[in-house]
Design an enzyme around this catalytic site. Structure first.
Site, short mmCIF file in Angstrom:
data_model
loop_
_atom_site.label_atom_id
_atom_site.label_comp_id
_atom_site.label_asym_id
_atom_site.label_seq_id
_atom_site.Cartn_x
_atom_site.Cartn_y
_atom_site.Cartn_z
CG LEU A 132 -0.41 0.32 2.59
CD1 LEU A 132 -1.57 0.64 3.55
CD2 LEU A 132 0.44 -0.77 3.14
CB CYS A 133 1.05 4.10 1.11
SG CYS A 133 1.15 5.90 1.34
#
Length: 288
Positions: A186-187
């Site tokens: 993620l991110c």
């Protein structure tokens, strides 16, 4: 608050441990961090009890990102993006191993740690020795990846430093792709997917749809409010797209996406849901 005070609050805070290094500004931290996450309980009461399957966390051991203006950003693994997904996965009965590329301690963006959050605190206490004394990724690969159901690359700008250029990360991703295992990130963690394309005509993840932290924030608001001390050395989304990976989001909303066995989220706001998504996928595929 006066304009001068507001402007001062938007200046990155010096990190005294390194020359010309900076933490995010006080104002940016007031916008991006909190003492609690949005953890609202586990997504399921079902658990894995087989005792075999584990998840391999590839953490960054890199503290500093050198920006184009020669200033350092003091970064690492984002604690919410790291520990909240792990909380869900560990509570579902899956073992957790932590590795870094060279075996050095995993670094954290401690300025983002939600110290009043029970779920994150519990998971940090359970895993902190693994982050402080992690495995070396090449040795994990040499020892065999058969017992790992998933690989998890946390977010944090530190994930952009060395991980995307590592042939060991490439080898790990190759194994998980070809053996029908899960890949979770993620991110800024999706930077790891770039490693899969090292010295290849095309990236095996070309055509996959993912969520990632938007370039528009890193090269816009994150500079304006002093979260970053200068422009980053390269653009995450733009580089992923050049490798044929489709970044489906252009903002930060907490969205998650699954494409085949690749599960992604866009930001710290997605950490809780990505943890739930990961458990659902793990139990469906590796629940026996």
């Amino acid at each position: 608050m006066t304009d001068s005070t507001s402007s001062q609050d938007r200046k990155p805070t010096p990190d005294p441990a390194e020359n010309d290094a900076y933490f995010p500004s006080p104002y940016s931290l007031s916008q991006y961090t909190a003492d609690k996450t949005d953890f609202d309980g586990l997504g399921t009461e079902d658990t894995y009890t087989g005792g075999r399957w584990k998840v391999l966390v590839i953490a960054t051991e890199e503290r500093y990102m050198l920006m184009t203006n020669e200033k350092f950003f003091s970064t690492g693994n984002h604690p919410v993006e790291t520990l909240l997904p792990i909380h869900h996965i560990a509570k579902a009965g899956y073992g957790i191993d932590v590795a870094t590329i060279d075996g050095g301690p995993g670094k954290f963006e401690w300025w983002a740690y939600p110290d009043a959050d029970d779920a994150v605190n519990e998971t940090w206490e359970a895993t902190k020795e693994k982050f402080k004394s992690p495995l070396t990724l090449s040795e994990v690969i040499a020892g065999g990846l058969d017992d790992y159901a998933a690989i998890f690359v946390p977010g944090g700008h530190g994930a952009m430093n060395v991980i995307p250029f590592s042939t060991d990360v490439q080898a790990a991703l190759e194994y998980f792709l070809t053996n029908d295992r899960l890949i979770i990130t993620l991110c800024h963690g999706p930077a790891a997917l770039l490693a899969a394309g090292i010295d290849r005509d095309s990236n095996p993840f070309a055509g996959y749809r993912i969520e990632a932290f938007p370039d528009s924030l890193d090269f816009g608001a994150n500079l304006e409010i002093g979260y970053l001390p200068g422009p980053m050395p390269w653009k995450l989304g733009e580089t992923l797209r050049k490798d044929g990976i489709e970044v489906v989001n252009d903002d930060m909303s907490g969205a998650t996406t699954r494409d085949r066995n690749l599960l992604t989220g866009d930001s710290p706001l997605a950490a809780n849901q990505l943890g739930k998504d990961s458990v659902e996928a793990l139990l469906a595929q590796f629940g026996d």
